[in-house]
Design a protein around this motif. Structure first.
Motif, short mmCIF file in Angstrom:
data_model
loop_
_atom_site.label_atom_id
_atom_site.label_comp_id
_atom_site.label_asym_id
_atom_site.label_seq_id
_atom_site.Cartn_x
_atom_site.Cartn_y
_atom_site.Cartn_z
N LEU A 281 16.43 42.43 13.90
CA LEU A 281 17.06 41.63 14.96
C LEU A 281 18.54 41.38 14.66
O LEU A 281 19.32 41.12 15.56
N TRP A 282 18.90 41.47 13.37
CA TRP A 282 20.27 41.20 12.96
C TRP A 282 21.19 42.42 13.07
O TRP A 282 22.36 42.33 12.75
N ASN A 283 20.68 43.55 13.51
CA ASN A 283 21.49 44.77 13.54
C ASN A 283 22.73 44.64 14.43
O ASN A 283 23.73 45.30 14.21
N SER A 284 22.65 43.80 15.47
CA SER A 284 23.80 43.63 16.36
C SER A 284 24.76 42.54 15.89
O SER A 284 25.78 42.28 16.54
N PHE A 285 24.44 41.89 14.77
CA PHE A 285 25.29 40.82 14.25
C PHE A 285 26.47 41.40 13.49
O PHE A 285 26.30 42.15 12.53
N LYS A 286 27.66 41.06 13.93
CA LYS A 286 28.88 41.50 13.25
C LYS A 286 29.58 40.26 12.69
O LYS A 286 29.75 39.26 13.41
N ALA A 287 29.99 40.34 11.44
CA ALA A 287 30.58 39.18 10.78
C ALA A 287 31.77 38.61 11.56
O ALA A 287 31.94 37.39 11.64
N LYS A 288 32.57 39.49 12.16
CA LYS A 288 33.77 39.02 12.87
C LYS A 288 33.42 38.21 14.14
O LYS A 288 34.26 37.47 14.64
N ASP A 289 32.20 38.36 14.64
CA ASP A 289 31.81 37.67 15.86
C ASP A 289 31.22 36.29 15.61
O ASP A 289 30.85 35.60 16.55
N ILE A 290 31.13 35.89 14.35
CA ILE A 290 30.50 34.61 14.03
C ILE A 290 31.25 33.44 14.66
O ILE A 290 30.68 32.39 14.94
N ALA A 291 32.55 33.64 14.91
CA ALA A 291 33.38 32.58 15.51
C ALA A 291 33.72 32.89 16.97
O ALA A 291 34.71 32.38 17.48
N LYS A 304 36.73 24.93 9.89
CA LYS A 304 37.48 25.00 8.64
C LYS A 304 37.28 26.36 7.98
O LYS A 304 38.24 27.00 7.54
N TYR A 305 36.04 26.82 7.96
CA TYR A 305 35.77 28.13 7.35
C TYR A 305 36.39 29.25 8.18
O TYR A 305 37.01 30.17 7.63
N PHE A 306 36.25 29.19 9.50
CA PHE A 306 36.81 30.22 10.37
C PHE A 306 38.32 30.36 10.19
O PHE A 306 38.86 31.48 10.12
N ARG A 307 38.99 29.23 10.08
CA ARG A 307 40.45 29.26 9.94
C ARG A 307 40.86 29.84 8.58
O ARG A 307 41.84 30.58 8.47
N GLU A 308 40.11 29.50 7.56
CA GLU A 308 40.41 30.03 6.23
C GLU A 308 40.31 31.55 6.21
O GLU A 308 41.06 32.23 5.51
N LYS A 309 39.38 32.09 7.00
CA LYS A 309 39.14 33.53 7.02
C LYS A 309 39.89 34.23 8.15
O LYS A 309 39.73 35.45 8.33
N GLY A 310 40.71 33.49 8.88
CA GLY A 310 41.48 34.09 9.95
C GLY A 310 40.62 34.48 11.15
O GLY A 310 41.01 35.35 11.94
N LEU A 311 39.46 33.85 11.30
CA LEU A 311 38.58 34.18 12.40
C LEU A 311 38.85 33.34 13.65
O LEU A 311 38.36 33.66 14.74
N ALA A 312 39.58 32.26 13.49
CA ALA A 312 39.89 31.39 14.63
C ALA A 312 41.21 30.69 14.36
O ALA A 312 41.60 30.49 13.19
N LYS A 313 41.90 30.34 15.43
CA LYS A 313 43.17 29.64 15.29
C LYS A 313 42.91 28.16 15.05
O LYS A 313 41.93 27.61 15.53
#
Length: 313
Positions: A281-291, A304-313
């Motif tokens: 079921l996780w095959n369509s999960f992409k790390a970059k889409d978590i945010a 806080k985590y998203f911003r640290e990883k550059g995933l969200a402004k």
């Protein structure tokens, strides 16, 4: 000497036990079975092994049962498709009359694609062909699928008055009714493992293409209509077909600590391979889409985590 060694060994065991016991325990609301339960189990395993937390699934009859508990802060996390979560925080649809304001998104997870299957020789090639057909209805244990079916009917310009309603309690029960030839269509995910079993029992099957329009997006908020292409694993997709697509999400009580949410999101983002290994079921999960921007509020700990990883402004 033997006594000294035994005493040291006992002390070591006690210290180890103290460390395990001191790990914070958090709960995650899931259903008692199906995809939701499988997703929750894999999240709990990864979080418990990678985040320094102990996460335990709390299995209930349906998502609507644990949403109030997460909102009240009696349960830390919950799982839902993004539409059902949106209904809860906006007080619409399944949550009509009750707005759950004390929940936030923690992570966007995998993508689900679903629609209606029919027998290849049924003559049903579009939603309007459902007029006069036997359609599953009710879904007492999973009312969201009543919402899906009603939207699919409206996509063909129909209402429940235009079809023969066949009551079912759950999605799996509707698959059984379809295999037995008692209904003409059934809702199922495009990649569901049950499709092979259904095809073996019912014969050649195909998805009914939906029609892209604003009405179906209004009926199914926060979902998308996308063309899905067949691949070698497809057993019901005969050609590029428009189906309904939506994200699954991990949500959390607004009262949960930033540190706890940060640890959980970090564990999911950094262990995609382990999640995929746990369940397809996780095959369509992409790390970059978590945010992914859902136009809904994320918890500060997740942000806080998203911003640290550059995933969200």
């Amino acid at each position: 000497m033997q006594r000294k060694i035994t005493a040291l060994f006992t002390a070591a065991l006690l210290l180890a036990g103290t460390g395990a016991a001191s790990a914070q325990t958090v709960g995650i609301g899931t259903t008692a079975g199906g995809a939701n339960a499988a997703i929750g189990a894999s999240i709990a395993n990864v979080v418990s092994s990678k985040a320094g937390l102990q996460m335990r699934p709390q299995k209930m009859g349906g998502t609507q049962q644990y949403i109030p508990l997460v909102d009240a802060g009696k349960l830390e996390f919950g799982l839902a498709n993004i539409m059902q979560y949106y209904m809860a925080v906006s007080g619409t649809g399944l949550s009509q009359g009750k707005t759950y304001k004390n929940m936030r998104l923690a992570a966007t997870l995998m993508t689900f694609t679903n629609g209606m299957i029919t027998r290849a020789d049924s003559g049903i090639t579009k939603p309007s062909d459902l007029r006069g057909k036997r359609i599953p209805s009710g879904y007492k244990s999973a009312p969201l699928f009543e919402t899906f079916m009603e939207a699919f009917l409206r996509n063909g310009g129909l209402t429940w008055n235009d079809v023969v309603k066949v009551p079912v309690v759950s999605l799996p029960q509707s698959w059984g009714q379809f295999k037995a030839g008692k209904i003409d269509v059934a809702i199922i995910a495009a990649g569901a493992g049950a499709l092979k079993d259904i095809k073996a029992a019912a014969g050649d099957i195909t998805f009914v293409p939906l029609t892209k329009n604003d009405q179906i997006l209004a009926d199914l908020p926060r979902t998308r209509m996308e063309v899905v292409n067949p691949d070698k694993r497809s057993v019901a997709l005969k050609k590029p077909t428009v189906l309904n697509t939506y994200d699954y999400a991990l949500f959390v009580s607004a009262s949960a600590s930033d540190e706890t949410v940060y640890k959980v999101v970090k564990a999911l983002h950094e262990n995609v391979a382990a999640l995929r290994k746990a369940n397809p079921l996780w095959n369509s999960f992409k790390a970059k889409d978590i945010a992914r921007d859902q136009q809904l509020a994320y918890h500060p700990g997740a942000l806080k985590y998203f911003r640290e990883k550059g995933l969200a402004k």
